[in-house]
Enzyme design. Structure first.
Site, PDB file in Angstrom:
ATOM      1  N   SER A 224      -9.466   1.978   2.772  1.00 41.68           N
ATOM      2  CA  SER A 224      -8.534   2.762   1.995  1.00 41.68           C
ATOM      3  C   SER A 224      -7.482   1.929   1.265  1.00 41.68           C
ATOM      4  CB  SER A 224      -7.827   3.768   2.908  1.00 41.68           C
ATOM      5  OG  SER A 224      -7.068   3.099   3.921  1.00 41.68           O
TER       6      SER A 224
ATOM      7  N   LYS B  86       0.838  -1.200   0.000  1.00 43.22           N
ATOM      8  CA  LYS B  86       0.000   0.000   0.000  1.00 43.22           C
ATOM      9  C   LYS B  86       0.874   1.252   0.000  1.00 43.22           C
ATOM     10  CE  LYS B  86      -3.825   2.076   2.666  1.00 43.22           C
ATOM     11  NZ  LYS B  86      -4.708   1.878   3.838  1.00 43.22           N
TER      12      LYS B  86
ATOM     13  N   SER C 132     -10.324  -0.463   6.719  1.00 40.47           N
ATOM     14  CA  SER C 132      -9.578  -0.354   5.466  1.00 40.47           C
ATOM     15  C   SER C 132      -8.884  -1.617   4.978  1.00 40.47           C
ATOM     16  CB  SER C 132      -8.535   0.764   5.581  1.00 40.47           C
ATOM     17  OG  SER C 132      -9.173   2.002   5.735  1.00 40.47           O
TER      18      SER C 132
END
Length: 439
Positions: free
Chosen positions: A145, A76, A169
């Site tokens: 996210s 990420k 997330s």
């Protein structure tokens, strides 16, 4: 479909396959899928290939190996990887290149894993969506996210991925994209070198295609780092071996519909009704401890107050470049008093102790991961409500792609474990998957 990551790494470690072969297969998959999925914030095929070739050369000299031997892992884009961009999903950090590895990337390399590239995150890991689309239907959101991490695994572009969760997330995008998402208990994986949003709530988590694969990656990342006061110098639990082991007795599940059941989509309610019928005798309805529903407000108090502190520089220097939603979060957070924040933090411990009584009778809490299937892309990344309580408590949670909604899209089943009992949770999760696949 790729074999399990443990089998892939074993083949590479034995010389029966190579990191280069796997890298080339994934490069081809990225070329095929990325135009529609758009999971990557930064991907350089030549760099991945160079890492793989270097690993194979070192393995040939007996200098490389590990449980993740030669496996590319998507990362990420709020996690630092030396030499790679880390732009955190905001134009305010555009062009930033990390000069050192985050603690999790250092651990990944020690285990033989290869940082594959950077996956799309929402703006500063909050709510404003990035470009990523759901691999099952590009008109739908992948969640957030950790949007790109979930989508990359779901599309077969990466065998494993790392994400983070401060609210929902990891669990939410895993549920929407139809993969396994595992958020370990608070403090299990160090966060040094990861964008700080809320020190009280931030977790590092993983995405995989199976519970065993998730356990293998997470086990490599567990550990202590003095730069993260949430971690402790304890031995890492043998997550992988326990997760794939046999349960000593038939697992028992506490079915918790939560106070927000009425907000669930009708097809999701029906799907969970069918699941409970299949688990007759193994799942019992349970109520949340007194005050648990209040955790939604306590979580918001902590998260928004700490976001306001963490993103103070971005707000002061570039508030006009922030989304309306993030700007509003920061402004609400700036109005929260120290007393309000302290009170919200102090309720975490008592609530966990209240859950201990439930875990004396049950192996895991069974509950929805989301309110339904993935929303339309233009409607945002989805409501994290079904994740908030468990994140607030710092309890381990895993989303399993076991159900489908009326639209045919994935619907995640969430299992939650007692804080500090991650291995038991993963073993119970693997049992549930096997039981439903082979009743």
């Amino acid at each position: 479909m790729l074999p399990s990551v443990s089998e892939l790494s074993s083949r590479i470690a034995r010389g029966e396959s190579s990191a280069e072969t796997l890298a080339r297969a994934l490069m081809a998959r990225v070329q095929e899928c990325e135009p529609s999925v758009q999971a990557w914030a930064w991907f350089d095929a030549a760099h991945l290939l160079a890492q793989a070739i270097d690993f194979d050369e070192r393995r040939g000299r007996g200098e490389a190996g590990g449980p993740l031997a030669g496996l590319p892992v998507a990362v990420k884009d709020i996690i630092d990887v030396a030499g790679m961009p880390t732009e955190d999903g905001t134009v305010l950090h555009a062009g930033r290149i990390a000069d050192s590895d985050a603690a999790v990337i250092a651990a990944l390399r020690r285990a033989g894993g290869l940082p594959m590239g950077k996956t799309v995150t929402t703006e500063l890991a909050t709510y404003a969506a990035g470009k990523t689309r759901n691999p099952h239907d590009p008109s739908r959101s992948p969640g957030g996210s950790s949007s790109g991490s979930a989508a990359a695994v779901a599309a077969g572009m990466a065998p494993l991925a790392i994400g983070t969760q401060t609210n929902g997330s990891v669990i939410r995008p895993a549920a929407f994209c139809g993969v396994v998402g595992y958020k370990p208990g608070f403090g299990c994986i160090p966060r040094a070198g990861v964008l700080t949003q809320s020190p009280t709530l931030d977790h590092v988590g993983v995405f995989a295609r199976s519970v065993e694969d998730a356990a293998l990656l997470a086990q490599a990342l567990f550990g202590h780092d003095a730069r993260d006061p949430a971690t402790r110098p304890l031995p890492a639990p043998p997550l992988f071996d326990i997760a794939r082991g046999e349960a000593p007795a038939l697992p028992r599940f506490a079915w918790v519909a939560t106070p927000w059941w009425d907000r669930m989509a009708r097809d999701a309610q029906a799907a969970f009704g069918g699941l409970l019928e299949r688990l007759a005798g193994a799942a019992s309805p349970c109520e949340l401890p007194t005050g648990a529903a209040d955790a939604i407000g306590w979580h918001r108090t902590i998260m928004e107050a700490e976001i306001a502190g963490s993103y103070e520089r971005e707000y002061e220097r570039g508030r006009d470049r922030l989304s309306d939603s993030l700007r509003a979060q920061i402004e609400r957070g700036r109005r929260i008093t120290a007393v309000e924040h302290r009170r919200a933090v102090e309720r975490i411990g008592p609530l966990n102790r209240a859950f201990d009584a439930l875990f004396s009778d049950f192996d895991a809490i069974l509950t929805p991961a989301t309110l339904g299937t993935a929303p339309r892309f233009e409607d945002g990344t989805g409501d994290p409500l079904m994740c908030t309580l468990w994140t607030y408590c710092g309890m381990p949670a895993v989303s399993l792609p076991l159900l489908r909604g009326g639209d045919g899209l994935p619907l995640g089943v969430q299992l939650v474990g007692r804080r500090g009992d991650d291995a038991r949770l993963l073993r119970t999760a693997r049992w549930l998957v096997a039981h439903l696949e082979n009743p």
